[in-house]
Design a protein around this motif. Sequence first.
Motif, mmCIF file in Angstrom:
data_model
loop_
_atom_site.group_PDB
_atom_site.id
_atom_site.type_symbol
_atom_site.label_atom_id
_atom_site.label_comp_id
_atom_site.label_asym_id
_atom_site.label_seq_id
_atom_site.Cartn_x
_atom_site.Cartn_y
_atom_site.Cartn_z
ATOM 1 N N GLN A 148 -2.222 -3.487 5.598
ATOM 2 C CA GLN A 148 -1.328 -4.293 4.772
ATOM 3 C C GLN A 148 -1.327 -5.730 5.260
ATOM 4 N N MET B 186 0.850 -1.169 0.000
ATOM 5 C CA MET B 186 0.000 0.000 0.000
ATOM 6 C C MET B 186 0.899 1.235 0.000
ATOM 7 N N ASP B 187 0.641 2.112 -0.884
ATOM 8 C CA ASP B 187 1.412 3.335 -1.027
ATOM 9 C C ASP B 187 1.072 4.314 0.098
ATOM 10 N N ALA B 188 2.095 4.836 0.779
ATOM 11 C CA ALA B 188 1.884 5.759 1.901
ATOM 12 C C ALA B 188 1.167 7.032 1.461
ATOM 13 N N GLY B 189 1.495 7.558 0.273
ATOM 14 C CA GLY B 189 0.831 8.763 -0.226
ATOM 15 C C GLY B 189 -0.643 8.535 -0.489
ATOM 16 N N LEU B 190 -0.972 7.386 -1.088
ATOM 17 C CA LEU B 190 -2.372 7.055 -1.354
ATOM 18 C C LEU B 190 -3.125 6.858 -0.047
ATOM 19 N N ALA B 191 -2.497 6.200 0.922
ATOM 20 C CA ALA B 191 -3.141 6.006 2.223
ATOM 21 C C ALA B 191 -3.488 7.346 2.852
ATOM 22 N N HIS B 192 -2.558 8.295 2.772
ATOM 23 C CA HIS B 192 -2.815 9.633 3.325
ATOM 24 C C HIS B 192 -3.950 10.326 2.575
ATOM 25 N N GLU B 193 -3.927 10.226 1.256
ATOM 26 C CA GLU B 193 -4.970 10.856 0.433
ATOM 27 C C GLU B 193 -6.352 10.297 0.747
ATOM 28 N N ARG C 144 -1.645 2.232 8.414
ATOM 29 C CA ARG C 144 -1.713 1.395 7.221
ATOM 30 C C ARG C 144 -1.072 0.031 7.396
ATOM 31 N N SER C 145 -0.220 -0.144 8.403
ATOM 32 C CA SER C 145 0.386 -1.464 8.632
ATOM 33 C C SER C 145 -0.654 -2.552 8.876
#
Length: 50
Positions: A18, A1-8, A14-15
Amino acid sequence: MDAGLAHELGVSGRSPWQLLDGADGDLTTHRLLYAETVDGVSCFVATWSP
């Protein structure tokens, strides 16, 4: 999972997401039934099924 997408998307921690994604094995259908953030608290209801 992309950290930027998770923030958006407003996904924190997010761990665990995942881990769940990797642990679903043969479960191929994922449905997000409900998602809302109220006063900084995010609530999600989802299903995973074969």
